[in-house]
Design an enzyme around this catalytic site. Structure first.
Site, PDB file in Angstrom:
ATOM      1  N   CYS A   1      41.031  30.745  47.616  1.00 43.22           N
ATOM      2  CA  CYS A   1      41.817  30.040  48.624  1.00 43.22           C
ATOM      3  C   CYS A   1      42.056  30.897  49.851  1.00 43.22           C
ATOM      4  CB  CYS A   1      43.146  29.609  48.035  1.00 43.22           C
ATOM      5  SG  CYS A   1      43.038  27.982  47.331  1.00 43.22           S
TER       6      CYS A   1
ATOM      7  N   SER B   1      39.768  51.825  43.409  1.00 37.02           N
ATOM      8  CA  SER B   1      41.101  51.408  43.857  1.00 37.02           C
ATOM      9  C   SER B   1      42.121  51.702  42.772  1.00 37.02           C
ATOM     10  CB  SER B   1      41.062  49.908  44.155  1.00 37.02           C
ATOM     11  OG  SER B   1      42.358  49.430  44.391  1.00 37.02           O
TER      12      SER B   1
END
Lengths: 386, 370
Positions: free
Chosen positions: B317, B196
């Site tokens: 989260c 990436s």
């Protein structure tokens, strides 16, 4: 044939006596407000509300919207026709299936109608059977019911199924309450439950910025929005508990941290409730669910509120029962987003489960300016209209 | 602000921003256009491909540009093992973009075997030996953990897998390894390798997939025939040129000794205050996972943000459960997971800044009751 309409029926309001108009006026206002997003009309006659002149494409959306209005008991999509028998028969033939069991139920407000209810049921049933020979009559467990409601204006409603609505009392008819909205699963359900009994809501949320995030706050705003689907407009109030928490953490025994924090929240809630014309406080406590919801803990936190009732509609409910309602009102998925809230900022290793008022008062006295901190929190309240 | 969440994403280097801006304002031509300007842009893309291939020690015609590593990983999972029978093996330490692709395969009836991790965060090689058999058709093992920075010995994995199942294809997610540790794909012997751009100072929306010749993979997007017909659509020229610039910048400036010194200093400071390091050994040195049991890492993160320090979380989260699959697989306890943070460096991290930030982290953790 006049066209498709939705016939609405109200439930408990029906039982009201001289003040029935008060409840009906609020209910009608709530219905009108909800339907204002559609191009349609609401016709009001004694004991009967009818939604008409709506586009076919809006029908499902209107029905879903009506299901969220407390005070409505049930509704039916009906055809509004003249009360001439031929019109009624033509309409009944268009909605009844061509085979299977059926019955006809007639309600007749127009007592001058040439046939009484039983006669009309029998005649209509016979004519339906003649037209559709594969139909059979079953008065007890029919596959399909043709309902005919003869009105006293020479018209009739013909319909089949009855769609259940939310029930309860019109929101606003029981006054206004301050809902303590935490962001968890329980408090939105508590708000929903009390709204069902006619309570309009103002929501109060405690945040602990910078310990808690904007996302945690936005999550609660989102919950309030979802709740407003049922509860109408909600004023969302946000109060910072940060300074109070820092002082509790600094001065008090850690086992009493949560107890003292909750007492402070109740004191703030009482002041805010009075300021915003709320006649009660509502929270989502359920007996014994966590350390702060034992009988002793609730006694100690309740002790702070002197002038208003505190309603805990979930007090006797199991967690799963609460979760089921949360799913039903579409708050569950939002509630479980895992953002930390003000209750996890300072974590006591062993929170007290059986606090006493005597001990908590001693602990609170260790904080030099607790009343000032509470007043400051109330003064700096932030308001969001939802 | 001291930014220590470089494993999540990085600030684009100035040279990258300039290179991207030049493409957008001057070299904006469609690379497929036959006029000179278009041809020049096409040439730049091929040069970028060459640069990235060189970094991976492979041939340029084995590199396909994608929108990022998630796309690269998904491409491999959707295409490379299509219509193949047999089982698939992945490690428990995979990034979500690999792990959830494996879950997806499982839902389609493919037998997916998950190889556990050792407590130090590496793939349990003995367990792998028991999981791989001659019916194994695809294996995916992360090169460097995005959670802990722990490095897996991919060459050893490939050698073993191929010895048991010679036709098995092996993929590695190299996002956190690329430009930071040795990523010689020929030496490792992998068939696929995902990388990436935005983890090394390029912009978001660019990545690549290495596909070893002559391994066949189905095209990802059918259309105008770009990327040798494997991923059609007008190329993300700005992203590709920015990616190349970032790789060159890293190749020139990334100093593993400097990063190792920073890593050691931070680890020592964290340990001295009682924090526990997850996956300390055999680490890329660019990522530190530390647990402050008894406090909530998210709360610490918010307080630190208020103090101008950005860190990552061990407890993700993004998911609906406050948990961490990788740390759980390393047998890290629940309290430690809830209190775990991730500190990650980039090529430009400065020792003094990082040390100051670490001291702030420790102070704030103590204020929260650690």
């Amino acid at each position: 044939m006049f066209g498709k309409v939705i016939v609405l029926r109200y439930g408990e309001v029906h039982l009201k006596g001289k003040n029935r108009d008060y409840f009906e006026n609020i209910l009608v206002k709530n219905i009108r407000r909800k339907l204002s997003q559609f191009n349609c009309e609401l016709a009001i006659s004694r004991g009967r509300y009818v939604v008409k002149s709506f586009a076919e494409a809006d029908e499902k959306h209107i029905i879903e919207t009506l299901k969220t209005i407390f005070g409505l008991y049930s509704m039916s999509v009906a055809y509004h026709v003249t009360s001439f028998y031929d019109d009624i028969l033509k309409c009944a033939l268009s909605i009844v299936p061509k085979k299977g069991s059926f019955r006809v139920t007639v309600h007749r407000a127009d007592k001058s109608y040439p046939l009484n209810s039983l006669e009309l049921s029998a005649k209509l049933g016979a004519d339906l059977l003649e037209n559709y020979p594969k139909l059979e009559v079953d008065l007890h467990n029919p596959d399909f019911t043709v309902n005919v409601d003869i009105r006293d204006d020479k018209t009739a409603y013909v319909y089949s199924s009855v769609i259940m609505c939310a029930g309860g009392m019109p929101v606003g008819s029981a006054g206004r309450g301050l809902l303590l909205l935490s962001g968890g699963i329980d408090s939105p359900v508590a708000g929903y439950t009390m709204s069902k009994r006619g309570l309009a809501l103002t929501a109060l949320h405690f945040h602990s910025y910078p310990y808690t995030s904007e996302r945690a706050r936005n999550k609660v705003v989102e919950l309030a929005k979802k709740l407003s689907t049922y509860c109408g407009k909600i004023t969302f109030l946000c109060v910072s508990a940060t300074e109070i928490q820092e002082n509790i953490h600094k001065f008090c025994d850690e086992s009493y941290m949560i107890t003292i924090l909750r007492r402070c929240m109740m004191r703030i809630a009482e002041k805010v409730a009075i300021k915003y014309n709320c006649g009660c406080i509502v929270n989502g406590e359920s007996l014994g669910q966590v350390a702060s919801q034992t009988l002793e803990s609730i006694t100690v936190t309740n002790d702070c509120v002197k002038s208003l009732p505190v309603f805990r509609p979930l007090i006797g409910m199991d967690k799963q029962e609460i979760v089921d309602v949360a799913y039903k009102i579409d708050t569950y998925e939002t509630s479980i987003l895992p953002y930390e809230d003000c209750c996890t900022v300072f974590l006591p290793k062993h929170p007290v489960t059986r606090p006493t008022i005597e001990r908590v008062v001693i602990e609170e006295e260790k904080i030099p300016n607790l009343n000032e901190l509470i007043d400051t929190a109330v003064e700096n309240i932030e308001t969001v209209k939802i | 602000m001291i930014y220590l969440d470089n494993a999540a994403t990085t600030k684009a280097h100035d040279c990258v921003v300039s290179a991207v801006a030049k493409v957008l304002s001057e070299d904006y031509f469609n690379p497929s256009a036959l006029y000179l300007h278009g041809t020049n842009v096409k040439t730049q893309i091929e040069q970028a491909r060459e640069t990235i291939a060189t970094q991976l020690k492979v041939n340029a015609n084995e590199i396909y540009f994608t929108s990022g590593a998630t796309e690269s990983n998904t491409w491999v999972f959707n295409s490379a093992i299509k219509n193949k029978k047999g089982n698939v093996v992945i490690s428990a330490g995979e990034h979500a973009s690999v792990f959830n692709n494996a879950v997806n395969l499982k839902s389609k009836g493919v037998e997916v075997r998950i190889c556990p991790l050792t407590n130090d965060g590496r793939i349990d090689f003995n367990a792998l030996k028991n999981l791989v058999d001659n019916n194994t058709t695809f294996v995916s093992v992360i090169h460097c953990s995005n959670e802990t920075g722990v490095i897996n010995d991919i060459a050893q994995v490939v050698a073993y897998v191929k010895s048991v199942s010679p036709n098995c294809l092996v993929h590695s997610d190299g996002v956190q390894a690329f430009c930071k540790i040795d990523t010689d794909c020929k030496n490792m012997g992998v068939d696929f390798y995902s990388i990436s751009g935005h983890k090394i100072g390029a912009i978001k929306g660019i990545g690549a997939l290495y596909v070893k010749k002559p391994v066949k993979i189905a095209p990802l997007i059918i259309g105008g025939g770009q990327e040798s017909g494997m991923r059609s659509g007008t190329e993300n020229v700005a992203g590709i040129i920015g990616f190349k610039t970032a790789v060159e910048y890293y190749a020139k400036n990334y100093d593993i000794n400097k990063v190792s010194i920073i890593h050691k200093k931070v680890v020592d400071l964290l340990k001295s205050c009682g924090a526990v390091i997850n996956g300390e050994d055999n680490n890329s040195k660019a990522i530190i996972s530390a647990s402050f049991s008894g406090i909530r890492a998210e709360v610490l993160q918010h307080v630190l943000c208020d103090c101008g320090v950005c860190i990552g979380l061990g407890s993700a989260c993004s998911s609906k459960e406050r948990n961490n699959r990788v740390l759980s697989a390393m047998n890290v306890g629940e309290k430690a997971i809830l209190g775990s943070i991730r500190i990650s460096f980039d090529v430009n991290s400065v020792l003094d800044d990082v040390v100051n930030a670490t001291k702030i982290i420790i102070n704030k953790a103590r204020e929260l009751g650690f």
